[in-house]
Design a protein around this motif. Structure first.
Motif, short mmCIF file in Angstrom:
data_model
loop_
_atom_site.label_atom_id
_atom_site.label_comp_id
_atom_site.label_asym_id
_atom_site.label_seq_id
_atom_site.Cartn_x
_atom_site.Cartn_y
_atom_site.Cartn_z
N UNK A 55 -17.44 45.26 -21.87
CA UNK A 55 -16.58 46.49 -22.66
C UNK A 55 -17.19 46.50 -24.12
N UNK A 56 -17.61 45.07 -24.46
CA UNK A 56 -17.89 44.98 -25.73
C UNK A 56 -19.49 46.00 -26.10
N UNK B 179 -21.12 53.28 -27.78
CA UNK B 179 -20.38 54.39 -28.21
C UNK B 179 -20.11 54.41 -29.65
N UNK B 180 -19.92 53.47 -30.33
CA UNK B 180 -19.78 53.42 -31.80
C UNK B 180 -21.07 53.68 -32.52
N UNK B 181 -22.25 53.18 -31.83
CA UNK B 181 -23.71 53.22 -32.23
C UNK B 181 -24.04 54.92 -32.23
N UNK B 182 -23.48 55.48 -31.19
CA UNK B 182 -23.89 56.97 -30.81
C UNK B 182 -23.12 57.75 -31.87
N UNK B 183 -21.94 57.46 -32.03
CA UNK B 183 -21.02 58.10 -32.97
C UNK B 183 -21.34 58.17 -34.67
#
Length: 129
Positions: A29-30, A36-40
């Motif tokens: 999950x982490x 996802x945060x890196x992509x954003x």
């Protein structure tokens, strides 16, 4: 009933008929959230880099949107040059008719009304092949 595996939640007695939920292991999950945060965070950076590169490319091209051949130009084409109006365009054509083809761009200094500053203003827009 078999012993629950670490990835399955145990139903409580109150909700015995509820379906068993699968819980993802915490490291997965982490990792998913981190990706996802890196992509954003990367997408705006990638857009900026693309915009910056296109801007550099546009600036590296000739700043002149067009180039006029002094030996083939018409009066209307000469009128498009910065600092050249109808009167000066006629003078350039008159000089070209009297003397023949221009040998180099500096020959424009012989035209009445064209001094070094105006020639520097016109130079990026004209060529003499």
């Amino acid at each position: 009933m078999n012993a629950p595996t670490p990835t399955e939640a145990t139903p409580t007695e109150k909700h015995a008929d509820a379906p068993t939920l699968t819980v993802y292991p915490r490291p997965l999950a982490r990792a998913t959230v981190s990706i996802a945060m890196g992509m954003l965070l990367c997408i705006p950076w990638m857009i900026y880099v693309e915009w910056r590169d296109r801007r550099k490319e546009a600036n590296s091209l000739s700043s002149a949107p067009f180039v006029v051949d002094l030996n083939l130009a018409t009066e209307s084409e000469l009128n498009l040059l910065p600092g050249v109006g109808p009167k000066l365009a006629k003078e350039i054509l008159r000089l070209r008719d009297e003397r023949g083809k221009f040998e180099r761009v500096e020959d424009l200094l012989a035209v009445p009304g064209i001094k070094q500053t105006r020639l520097d203003q016109i130079r990026p827009y004209v060529v003499v092949p």
